[in-house]
Design a protein around this motif. Structure first.
Motif, PDB file in Angstrom:
ATOM      1  N   ASN A 198      17.328 -30.192  20.301  1.00 28.99           N
ATOM      2  CA  ASN A 198      16.132 -29.717  20.927  1.00 28.99           C
ATOM      3  C   ASN A 198      14.894 -29.826  20.337  1.00 28.99           C
ATOM      4  N   ASP A 199      13.894 -29.999  20.095  1.00 29.12           N
ATOM      5  CA  ASP A 199      13.158 -30.266  18.665  1.00 29.12           C
ATOM      6  C   ASP A 199      13.513 -29.648  17.274  1.00 29.12           C
ATOM      7  N   TYR A 221      22.930 -28.972  23.132  1.00 28.65           N
ATOM      8  CA  TYR A 221      22.406 -29.987  23.647  1.00 28.65           C
ATOM      9  C   TYR A 221      21.333 -29.967  22.034  1.00 28.65           C
TER      10      TYR A 221
END
Length: 211
Positions: A164-165, A162
């Motif tokens: 993220n940031d 996934y």
């Protein structure tokens, strides 16, 4: 008399079936190039998601993440799935979900609310993984890899990917562990590996820490 009636009934059914298939319209329909495709699509829609068939699910948007599965031995070393069972990792993933999805459907019918396969608890995930290994083990018979590299354990690992940031991250989730008998022969491997799988917690010392 009963036997004669049954024979006459069977004879009439055979005649009707023969006339049906010999009808010019039926013969022309069956010989049409699109008929096999239509028949295959209809068959897949009936059997739905059952490996190796699919009901062709449609997606309105892309998921923010993805996942894959792989197998390791007792030392957390990745194993060659193709050499073990003669299938690819993507095929193994499909087989796993063909076990998990029906469980979600039954849970949805029981609760009256839609339950996604990804929302099933750890026990359900483990059960699906155990069923997967049950189906995979017979494929290992007569494969040379097992005679030279038989592991003590088979571990099924799921990896979620996934964003993220603005960076991609991977999160490992152990599904099941199947103890194996050392140097098991191909003839008895399926029986010797029939022990129930057990769940590893994400913080287990047997797994490397997530990146």
């Amino acid at each position: 008399m009963t036997g004669q009636r049954q024979d006459k009934t069977s004879h009439r059914l055979r005649e009707r079936w023969t006339k049906f298939w010999q009808h010019p319209r039926v013969r022309s329909t069956v010989r049409h190039p699109l008929f096999p495709l239509i028949a295959l699509v209809a068959f897949c829609l009936i059997v739905e998601e059952s490996y190796p068939f699919s009901d062709f699910p449609m997606y309105s948007s892309l998921s923010p993440g993805s996942h894959y599965f792989y197998l390791t031995d007792e030392n957390d070393q990745a194993l060659p799935i193709k050499a073990l069972f003669g299938i690819s990792a993507s095929e193994m993933k499909k087989m796993y979900h063909s076990k998990l999805t029906p469980m979600a459907v039954k849970r949805s019918e029981k609760t009256g609310e839609r339950v996604k396969a990804s929302e099933l608890n750890d026990a359900d995930q483990t059960l699906a993984g155990d069923k997967l290994l049950d189906d995979l083990m017979p494929r290992a018979d007569d494969r040379d890899w097992w005679d030279e590299n038989a592991p003590k354990e088979l571990r099924l690992i799921r990896v979620d990917i996934y964003r993220n940031d603005k960076a991609l991250r991977e999160e490992k989730q152990p599904i099941t562990v199947r103890p194996m008998t050392p140097k098991a022969s191909t003839a008895s491997r399926s029986e010797q590996a029939s022990g129930r799988a057990y769940l590893l917690t994400p913080n287990s010392e047997l797994l490397p820490p997530a990146a």
